[in-house]
Scaffold this motif. Sequence first.
Motif, PDB file in Angstrom:
ATOM      1  N   CYS A   1       0.872  -1.183   0.000  1.00 38.02           N
ATOM      2  CA  CYS A   1       0.000   0.000   0.000  1.00 38.02           C
ATOM      3  C   CYS A   1       0.907   1.231   0.000  1.00 38.02           C
ATOM      4  O   CYS A   1       1.749   1.389   0.892  1.00 38.02           O
ATOM      5  CB  CYS A   1      -0.898  -0.021   1.230  1.00 38.02           C
TER       6      CYS A   1
ATOM      7  N   ALA B   1       0.300   4.274   0.687  1.00 35.14           N
ATOM      8  CA  ALA B   1       0.125   5.096   1.885  1.00 35.14           C
ATOM      9  C   ALA B   1       0.933   4.539   3.059  1.00 35.14           C
ATOM     10  O   ALA B   1       1.548   5.302   3.814  1.00 35.14           O
ATOM     11  CB  ALA B   1      -1.349   5.183   2.251  1.00 35.14           C
ATOM     12  N   ASP B   2       0.959   3.219   3.206  1.00 35.94           N
ATOM     13  CA  ASP B   2       1.734   2.611   4.290  1.00 35.94           C
ATOM     14  C   ASP B   2       3.232   2.829   4.088  1.00 35.94           C
ATOM     15  O   ASP B   2       3.956   3.141   5.031  1.00 35.94           O
ATOM     16  CB  ASP B   2       1.443   1.111   4.392  1.00 35.94           C
TER      17      ASP B   2
ATOM     18  N   ARG C   1       4.048   6.437   4.851  1.00 38.16           N
ATOM     19  CA  ARG C   1       4.026   6.666   6.306  1.00 38.16           C
ATOM     20  C   ARG C   1       5.304   6.130   6.964  1.00 38.16           C
ATOM     21  O   ARG C   1       5.876   6.786   7.832  1.00 38.16           O
ATOM     22  CB  ARG C   1       2.789   5.991   6.905  1.00 38.16           C
ATOM     23  N   ARG C   2       5.735   4.950   6.546  1.00 37.27           N
ATOM     24  CA  ARG C   2       6.945   4.357   7.116  1.00 37.27           C
ATOM     25  C   ARG C   2       8.179   5.220   6.881  1.00 37.27           C
ATOM     26  O   ARG C   2       9.070   5.294   7.718  1.00 37.27           O
ATOM     27  CB  ARG C   2       7.186   2.968   6.510  1.00 37.27           C
TER      28      ARG C   2
ATOM     29  N   THR D   1       2.385  10.570  -0.054  1.00 34.79           N
ATOM     30  CA  THR D   1       2.130   9.636  -1.153  1.00 34.79           C
ATOM     31  C   THR D   1       2.385  10.326  -2.495  1.00 34.79           C
ATOM     32  O   THR D   1       2.834   9.686  -3.446  1.00 34.79           O
ATOM     33  CB  THR D   1       0.688   9.113  -1.109  1.00 34.79           C
TER      34      THR D   1
END
Length: 115
Positions: A34, A36-37, A40-41, A46
């Motif tokens: 994903c 978005a994941d 974020r990490r 994005t």
Amino acid sequence: MRQITVMHEPERRRRWIDEERLRILAEAAAPGACVADVARRHDISTARIYTWRHKLRQQIAGPQFAEAVVDADNVDVPISEPSPAVVVELGNKMRMTVFPCAAAALVEATLKALR
């Protein structure tokens, strides 16, 4: 006279080396990943990942060539003509033949020009 205190933080803009970008793009393109994941990490937006992906595609989308090999044993084999998908009759003297490999935009532009 008023006193103004200007407080500033360290610059937020980060510099990414190509290896980091490619590693993040590979992580985002992995099956089941994903975006978005991944963003974020790595504490990025994005949009940054999509921008990198777009720029990478532009860099590698240049002209691509394939090596042609002629088999000397089969030189006399007749080449079959592709059959047309559509033949458009435009009056007595005009005919337009559209083959399946023709781009839709090209067919549309040609028909508009013949009108």
